[in-house]
Design a protein around this motif. Structure first.
Motif, short mmCIF file in Angstrom:
data_model
loop_
_atom_site.label_atom_id
_atom_site.label_comp_id
_atom_site.label_asym_id
_atom_site.label_seq_id
_atom_site.Cartn_x
_atom_site.Cartn_y
_atom_site.Cartn_z
N PRO A 19 0.84 -1.22 0.00
CA PRO A 19 0.00 0.00 0.00
C PRO A 19 0.86 1.25 0.00
CG PRO A 19 -0.06 -1.10 2.14
CD PRO A 19 0.63 -2.04 1.20
N LYS A 20 0.39 2.26 -0.72
CA LYS A 20 1.18 3.49 -0.84
C LYS A 20 0.82 4.52 0.24
CE LYS A 20 -0.25 4.26 -5.11
NZ LYS A 20 -1.03 3.08 -5.51
N ALA A 21 -0.41 4.44 0.70
CA ALA A 21 -0.90 5.50 1.58
C ALA A 21 -0.11 5.58 2.89
CB ALA A 21 -2.37 5.26 1.89
N VAL A 22 0.14 6.79 3.36
CA VAL A 22 0.78 6.99 4.68
C VAL A 22 -0.25 7.69 5.57
CG1 VAL A 22 2.81 7.85 5.89
CG2 VAL A 22 2.91 7.44 3.43
N PRO A 23 -1.02 6.94 6.31
CA PRO A 23 -2.17 7.55 6.96
C PRO A 23 -1.87 8.21 8.30
CG PRO A 23 -2.18 5.19 7.26
CD PRO A 23 -0.91 5.52 6.55
N ILE A 24 -0.95 7.64 9.10
CA ILE A 24 -0.76 8.19 10.43
C ILE A 24 0.70 8.51 10.61
CG2 ILE A 24 -1.09 7.81 12.89
CD1 ILE A 24 -3.07 5.73 12.33
N ARG A 25 0.99 9.78 10.83
CA ARG A 25 2.40 10.17 10.95
C ARG A 25 2.90 10.08 12.38
NH1 ARG A 25 0.83 14.78 7.21
NH2 ARG A 25 0.34 15.82 9.16
N SER A 26 2.01 10.36 13.33
CA SER A 26 2.48 10.35 14.71
C SER A 26 1.35 9.92 15.64
CB SER A 26 2.96 11.75 15.11
OG SER A 26 1.84 12.60 15.18
N ALA A 27 1.71 9.82 16.92
CA ALA A 27 0.74 9.37 17.91
C ALA A 27 -0.35 10.40 18.18
CB ALA A 27 1.47 9.02 19.21
N ALA A 28 -0.13 11.62 17.71
CA ALA A 28 -1.07 12.71 18.03
C ALA A 28 -2.51 12.38 17.65
CB ALA A 28 -0.62 13.99 17.35
N LEU B 80 4.54 4.54 17.25
CA LEU B 80 4.66 5.77 16.46
C LEU B 80 5.44 6.84 17.21
CD1 LEU B 80 0.97 5.91 15.22
CD2 LEU B 80 2.95 5.81 13.71
N PRO B 81 6.07 7.76 16.49
CA PRO B 81 6.72 8.86 17.20
C PRO B 81 5.66 9.72 17.89
CG PRO B 81 6.67 9.27 14.83
CD PRO B 81 6.22 7.86 15.03
N ASP B 82 6.02 10.31 19.01
CA ASP B 82 5.09 11.10 19.79
C ASP B 82 4.50 12.22 18.94
OD1 ASP B 82 4.10 10.97 22.36
OD2 ASP B 82 5.04 12.90 22.84
N MET B 83 5.36 12.90 18.23
CA MET B 83 4.94 14.00 17.36
C MET B 83 5.93 14.00 16.19
SD MET B 83 2.94 16.40 16.66
CE MET B 83 1.80 17.33 17.66
N ASP B 84 5.49 14.40 15.02
CA ASP B 84 6.42 14.43 13.89
C ASP B 84 6.62 15.86 13.43
OD1 ASP B 84 3.58 14.10 13.06
OD2 ASP B 84 4.46 14.62 11.13
N ARG B 85 7.70 16.06 12.72
CA ARG B 85 8.08 17.42 12.37
C ARG B 85 7.04 18.08 11.45
NH1 ARG B 85 13.32 17.46 9.74
NH2 ARG B 85 14.38 16.36 11.41
N GLU B 86 6.52 17.28 10.53
CA GLU B 86 5.57 17.82 9.57
C GLU B 86 4.30 18.35 10.26
OE1 GLU B 86 3.43 16.08 5.60
OE2 GLU B 86 5.09 14.94 6.46
N GLY C 83 -4.93 13.02 25.12
CA GLY C 83 -4.42 14.11 24.31
C GLY C 83 -4.61 15.43 25.03
N LEU C 84 -5.85 15.76 25.29
CA LEU C 84 -6.17 17.03 25.93
C LEU C 84 -5.62 17.11 27.35
CD1 LEU C 84 -9.78 18.38 25.49
CD2 LEU C 84 -7.66 19.66 25.43
N SER C 85 -5.61 15.98 28.03
CA SER C 85 -5.18 16.03 29.43
C SER C 85 -3.71 16.46 29.50
CB SER C 85 -5.38 14.68 30.11
OG SER C 85 -4.50 13.73 29.56
N GLN C 86 -2.94 16.12 28.45
CA GLN C 86 -1.54 16.58 28.44
C GLN C 86 -1.49 18.08 28.24
OE1 GLN C 86 0.97 14.54 25.65
NE2 GLN C 86 0.70 12.58 26.67
N VAL C 87 -2.29 18.55 27.29
CA VAL C 87 -2.28 19.98 26.99
C VAL C 87 -2.79 20.79 28.18
CG1 VAL C 87 -3.21 21.74 25.43
CG2 VAL C 87 -2.66 19.48 24.55
N LEU C 88 -3.79 20.24 28.88
CA LEU C 88 -4.38 20.97 30.00
C LEU C 88 -3.80 20.53 31.34
CD1 LEU C 88 -8.14 21.07 28.93
CD2 LEU C 88 -6.40 22.82 28.59
#
Ligand code: SF4
Ligand code: SF4
Lengths: 145, 434
Positions: B241-250, B329-335, B259-264
């Motif tokens: 498959p060519k598709a790259v659907p998920i870049r990071s854990a976000a 997955l990486p926690d967050m990706d640069r893109e 997700g939000l609990s980290q931000v808040l």
């Protein structure tokens, strides 16, 4: 002239009954929303009843809350047999509170109760006799401009 | 006012009048009269509980169908993160995205960027908010509707920030229209949804502005096609498959509730799931007992969207799969990060219009008439047995009393007051001695 009473309800609130605190205001709000009252009025009635109820729970042994609805306004009268308020003016200052640390921990008694009731009411009366009790009346006009 | 649109239909032919849906509806929207279930549109909050309760298949969700996509030049799928936790091991996110392309989509959108954008916007909004607390998330459409119907005084506490899926829809159209030179209205942004509630949030947004999304497909509707296409792909390993659907854990984190609990992190924040738990928390907010909490994220389904009624896999299996995907997955990706930085300051997060309470039925007439109805309901209630048996077709005696007071039902529909019972009582009455 007093206009006709459409609805009157009496509730008993017991001191130190933290578990039940807020039930009278919830009931008042439920009745008002069944009647299809304007949400703003419901909110204000809820604030008044809740704050009054909190005061009773914190300071009095027992109180009666009388809720009266007429075509023009809605009034909430609270009569308690608590210790009374020695200095009413002081009690009406924002931030003044005699609540214990424990009560504050629970989110009660930030000294906003009485000032908040006054602010929320269109008419406000407070009378108290030390050792006898306190009577509070809050009136909210239904057709505020 | 035109009838409110809802995310399901009750098929009168299939309905057996069994009372199951009526008993579970959290807002008491359903009545069973003349042996058929009906619901009051104003009261329904689209929680979908009735759908799952019906064993006769009489209640069906409305979503778009793959056919509806034909009218568009370009089709973007915006899958709920939950989709990626639905499939057996061996079917990877790439397979899943590829499967969506096979179904007729031209692109699959990873809305991690929008999730991060919205999380940030919520934090900023909260820090500047001067009104009553706590603020309440609008991500779950059921929660929004619950507030409108049952907690009308709290509508101002619904945070006026669009959910990520809406912002993703707008951005997808903007981007592809720019890149491909296709007018925006010929690009379809379709949410692959775990629940019919999101469909309804598109057809009938609570804030009464037009949604950026064009429709939904339920996860259960795309599931088989994705499995089939994944199996074909696996049989031809030379064509990965060519598709790259998920870049990071976000993307996935948002559905695992952290997700939000980290931000808040430095705010007082509650995450509540399950409609009965939410009701308890909202009752406490209403009573003024939760004044110290600043933000409530609430999801109608148990454990959040992974438990949505259009999902296929068991909620706990889904959650654990998403967790293990996330761990790889990486926690967050640069893109993603760069795009968040680039867009944050110019993005329009506003809801457009405020959310208002939804008026209930039975509130017509002037004040004294309305009070009379309420008093009559109170008086009627004392005549009812208090069994909440539901046989009259109303879920509780209290609801029945209200129905009778506004002329929607007859007291004699209560078996306790039914004519038959009255007659048999009469006949058994011992005649007075002369
Ligand atoms: S979707 Fe929920 S609120 Fe609406 S009728 Fe069904 S159970 Fe009731
Ligand atoms: S929790 Fe998620 S899946 Fe469930 S109704 Fe709300 S938005 Fe839909």
């Amino acid at each position: 002239m007093e206009s006709d009473v459409l609805l009157r309800k009496t509730f008993e609130v017991h001191g130190l009954d933290f578990d039940k605190a807020g039930e009278t205001s919830a009931e008042v709000k439920a009745i008002l929303s069944d009647i299809g009252m304007d949400p703003d009025i419901i909110l204000r009635a809820g604030v008044v009843t809740f704050e009054a109820e909190m005061n009773v729970v914190m300071y009095a042994a027992r109180a009666t809350v009388i809720f009266t609805l007429t075509e023009e306004d809605l009034s909430i009268e609270v009569v308690d047999d608590g210790p009374g308020i020695p200095d009413i003016e002081l009690a009406l200052q924002e931030g003044y509170s005699t609540a214990s640390d424990e009560m504050r921990e629970m989110g009660f008694g930030y000294g906003m109760g009485l000032p908040n009731i006054k602010k929320t009411s269109d008419r406000f009366e407070l009378g108290s006799e030390v050792g006898k009790g306190t009577r509070l009346l809050s009136v909210i006009h239904l057709n505020a401009k | 006012m035109s009838a409110l649109a809802h995310g399901f239909r009750i098929d009168e032919e299939k309905c057996q009048g069994c009372l199951a849906c009526m008993r579970v509806c959290p807002t008491h929207a359903i009545r069973v009269r003349q042996g058929r279930a009906r619901y009051t549109p104003e009261r329904c909050i689209d929680c979908g509980v009735c759908l799952s309760s019906c064993q006769w298949g009489a209640i069906a969700p409305t979503t778009s169908s793959v056919k509806d996509l034909c009218g568009f030049k370009f089709r973007v799928a915006i899958p709920s993160p939950v989709l990626f936790g639905q499939f057996p091991a061996g079917i990877s996110p790439a397979h899943i995205s590829q499967g969506l392309l096979m179904l007729g989509f031209d692109a699959v959108w990873d809305f991690a960027v929008e999730i991060s954008l919205v999380d940030r916007a919520i934090k900023e909004y909260l820090e500047n908010w001067k009104g009553p607390l706590p603020l309440i998330s609008v991500a779950c459409p059921v929660v929004v509707r619950l507030v409108q119907v049952a907690y009308p005084r709290m509508v101002d506490q619904l945070i006026c920030i669009q959910p990520p899926r809406e912002i993703a829809g707008r951005e997808a159209k903007r981007r592809y229209s720019g890149e491909l030179g296709i007018p925006r209205d010929q690009i379809a942004a379709i949410h692959i949804t775990p629940c019919q509630a999101k469909t309804i949030s598109i057809l009938e947004p609570a804030e009464r502005v037009e949604s950026n999304l064009d429709g939904t497909l339920g996860i259960s509707e795309v599931y088989n096609a994705i499995v089939a296409s994944a199996n074909t792909m696996k049989a031809e390993p030379e064509k990965p498959p060519k598709a790259v659907p998920i870049r990071s854990a976000a993307l996935l984190r948002s559905c695992l509730g952290d997700g939000l609990s980290q931000v808040l992190a430095h705010h007082r924040y509650l995450h509540v799931t399950g409609i009965s738990n939410i009701t308890q928390v909202f009752d406490d907010i209403e009573k003024g007992r939760l004044r110290n909490v600043e933000f409530v994220e609430a999801h109608s389904c148990w454990s959040g969207c992974a438990g949505g009624n259009l999902t296929v896999a068991n909620v706990y299996v889904t959650l654990s799969k998403m967790q293990s995907l996330l761990d790889r997955l990486p926690d967050m990706d640069r893109e993603t990060l760069a795009e968040v930085e680039r867009r944050y300051s110019t993005e329009d997060f506003g809801l457009g219009r405020p959310i208002l309470p939804r008026p209930a039925r039975g509130h017509s007439g002037n004040l004294s008439e309305r009070v009379r109805a309420v008093r009559e309901a109170e008086a009627l209630l004392t005549k009812l047995p208090g069994l909440d048996c539901g046989l009259c077709g109303a879920p509780t005696c209290k609801e029945m009393a209200k129905d009778v007071s506004i002329g929607d039902a007859l007291l004699s529909e209560c078996i306790y007051h039914s004519n038959d019972l009255q007659r048999s009582r009469e006949s058994k009455r011992i005649p007075k001695e002369k």
